[in-house]
Design an enzyme around this catalytic site. Structure first.
Site, mmCIF file in Angstrom:
data_model
loop_
_atom_site.group_PDB
_atom_site.id
_atom_site.type_symbol
_atom_site.label_atom_id
_atom_site.label_comp_id
_atom_site.label_asym_id
_atom_site.label_seq_id
_atom_site.Cartn_x
_atom_site.Cartn_y
_atom_site.Cartn_z
ATOM 1 N N THR A 234 0.605 -1.526 0.274
ATOM 2 C CA THR A 234 0.421 -0.382 -0.010
ATOM 3 C C THR A 234 0.603 1.531 0.238
ATOM 4 O O THR A 234 2.138 1.380 0.680
ATOM 5 C CB THR A 234 -0.670 0.127 1.495
ATOM 6 O OG1 THR A 234 -1.365 -1.192 1.349
ATOM 7 C CG2 THR A 234 -1.164 1.195 1.550
ATOM 8 N N THR A 285 -0.244 0.957 6.719
ATOM 9 C CA THR A 285 -0.045 -0.965 6.114
ATOM 10 C C THR A 285 0.717 -1.430 6.982
ATOM 11 O O THR A 285 0.645 -1.458 7.025
ATOM 12 C CB THR A 285 0.734 -0.766 4.920
ATOM 13 O OG1 THR A 285 2.120 0.466 5.392
ATOM 14 C CG2 THR A 285 1.384 0.615 4.110
HETATM 15 N N1 ASP Z 1 -3.277 -2.772 4.661
HETATM 16 C C1 ASP Z 1 -3.866 -3.353 3.075
HETATM 17 C C2 ASP Z 1 -4.722 -4.112 3.373
HETATM 18 O O1 ASP Z 1 -4.897 -4.644 4.106
HETATM 19 C C3 ASP Z 1 -2.608 -3.752 2.064
HETATM 20 C C4 ASP Z 1 -1.053 -3.317 2.681
HETATM 21 O O2 ASP Z 1 -0.876 -2.048 3.584
HETATM 22 O O3 ASP Z 1 -0.644 -4.292 2.296
HETATM 23 O O4 ASP Z 1 -5.564 -4.397 2.179
#
Ligand code: ASP
Length: 402
Positions: A234, A285
């Protein structure tokens, strides 16, 4: 100015800068004389210069955030967001995003959007051109098309091949992958326990399969890794300008190989991003489900409101995640969580659940306060999310707790 005065003014300026940077490192309030600050996940490094220049030139703070997010959404090699994002289990890329605009105290979000690359901009339009905060799925896509966004195939060849590698190897209970008449067929073996040797054999096996799918040599190990440990990924960015105006935004393709329709924390206002013009801005993230359950970004901003420093505010939120699992390392070692915190006065912190990421690299975040750089994140636990067989002792003092 004579030479002596000039030299002493340089020395004073350097001392002031050193003090400034020291205070910021300790997450103490930035000394007087605010200037723009931009914080983002590590992948925001590329767009940070452009975003920072916009803050300096007086663009709206959300324009600067939008710029940093769009750079990654447009980049087909960043497989965590936008074009080239890793798809859901059916091979379809579904994107989520949200934005918050401090000065007008507004928010917009979209979830589960297909075929539209720049979902952070769509989230901003939801905020600006509707009476709603969040649109999802087909409705969000139609809204984007109505506003002139092109429909695009977001699945790059590389992302498609990694998905196919996952599809063919994640289960021996289906018929994806070479069948019994193929010279490549191997009888199914029980899923090996997660022991280092078994893991190495599995990775080697996946790398061979990756070659047969045409994945380029340099990327085969990374592809194997993405199959074994479905990545999350993200970009979050929060900013404050000279006047103290703030904005934040988060955009993602979410968890790789997710169930279609799964939405993580990124588009959830208060989880993946929260900006309060009076206090500060935070974003996340990592394992979205964990962040949703503690309303991560909102919890952090509220902690700032109570007087915690950015680092303390994020460590407290991480403690809540650990508590949600009764501090069981058998579960926590499979989680990953990073927070990015920016207080209105310019103090900031990048704070991670684990000190290192799954490839064993030290967790970092991007900061730009006139000098763009990576900084190592503070952390709650020493190790990596898949630090097997050694798991950290939760009762031991980590540097973050010291
Ligand atoms: N937080 C994001 C999700 O769960 C993914 C990420 O940040 O890596 O969709």
């Amino acid at each position: 100015m004579d030479r002596r005065k000039f030299l002493s003014s340089v020395a004073l300026t350097s001392a002031a800068l050193a003090l400034d940077s020291e205070a910021r490192q300790k997450n103490e309030p930035a000394p007087s004389g605010k200037r723009p600050v931009l914080i983002s996940s590590a992948n925001g490094f590329v767009g940070a210069d452009g975003g920072y220049a916009m803050l300096q030139r007086g663009f709206d703070t959300l324009d600067a955030v939008g710029f940093v997010l769009k750079v990654q959404e447009d980049d087909p090699t960043d497989d965590s967001v936008g074009l080239g994002g890793l798809p859901n289990e059916e091979g379809v890329v579904e994107l989520d995003a949200c934005v918050m605009h401090g000065p007008t105290r507004r928010a917009g979000a979209v979830g589960g959007v297909r075929e539209i690359k720049n979902v952070a901009a769509v989230a901003r339009l939801v905020m600006e051109r509707t009476n709603h905060v969040m649109l999802v799925g087909e409705g969000a896509q139609r809204f984007a098309v109505a506003h002139g966004f092109p429909r695009e195939n977001l699945l790059t060849e590389r992302s498609r091949k990694i998905w196919m590698l996952w599809r063919e190897t994640h289960s021996d209970q289906d018929t994806w992958g070479p069948g019994v008449s193929s010279p490549d067929w191997k009888p199914p073996v029980p899923v090996p326990p997660l022991k280092p040797q078994a893991l190495k054999e599995k990775v080697d096996d996946l790398a061979v399969r990756a070659a047969s799918l045409g994945i380029e040599p340099d990327f085969r190990m990374a592809a194997a890794h993405r199959v074994l440990f479905p990545p999350t990924g993200t970009i979050h960015c929060s900013v404050v300008n000279e006047k103290g105006e703030m904005s934040g935004g988060t955009t993602t393709s979410g968890l790789a190989w997710k169930i279609p329709g799964r939405v993580g924390d990124s588009p959830i206002i208060g989880a993946g991003c929260y900006t309060d013009q009076d206090i500060g801005s935070a974003g996340a993230t990592g394992t979205g489900e964990e962040c949703i359950k503690i309303c991560g970004a909102h919890t952090i901003v509220d902690n700032l409101r109570k007087g915690m420093t950015p680092k303390e505010a994020a460590l407290d939120a991480l403690e809540r995640i650990v508590r949600n699992h009764n501090r069981s390392m058998d579960k926590i070692r499979f989680l990953s969580m990073q927070f990015y915190v920016l207080r209105k006065d310019g103090a900031y912190a990048g704070v991670s659940l684990w000190s290192h990421d799954t490839d064993g690299k030290r967790r970092k975040f991007t900061i730009h306060d006139g000098n763009k750089r990576f900084e190592e994140s503070a952390y709650l636990l020493e190790g990596t999310p898949i630090d097997w067989p050694k798991t950290p002792d939760l009762n031991a003092k980590s540097p973050a707790n010291a």
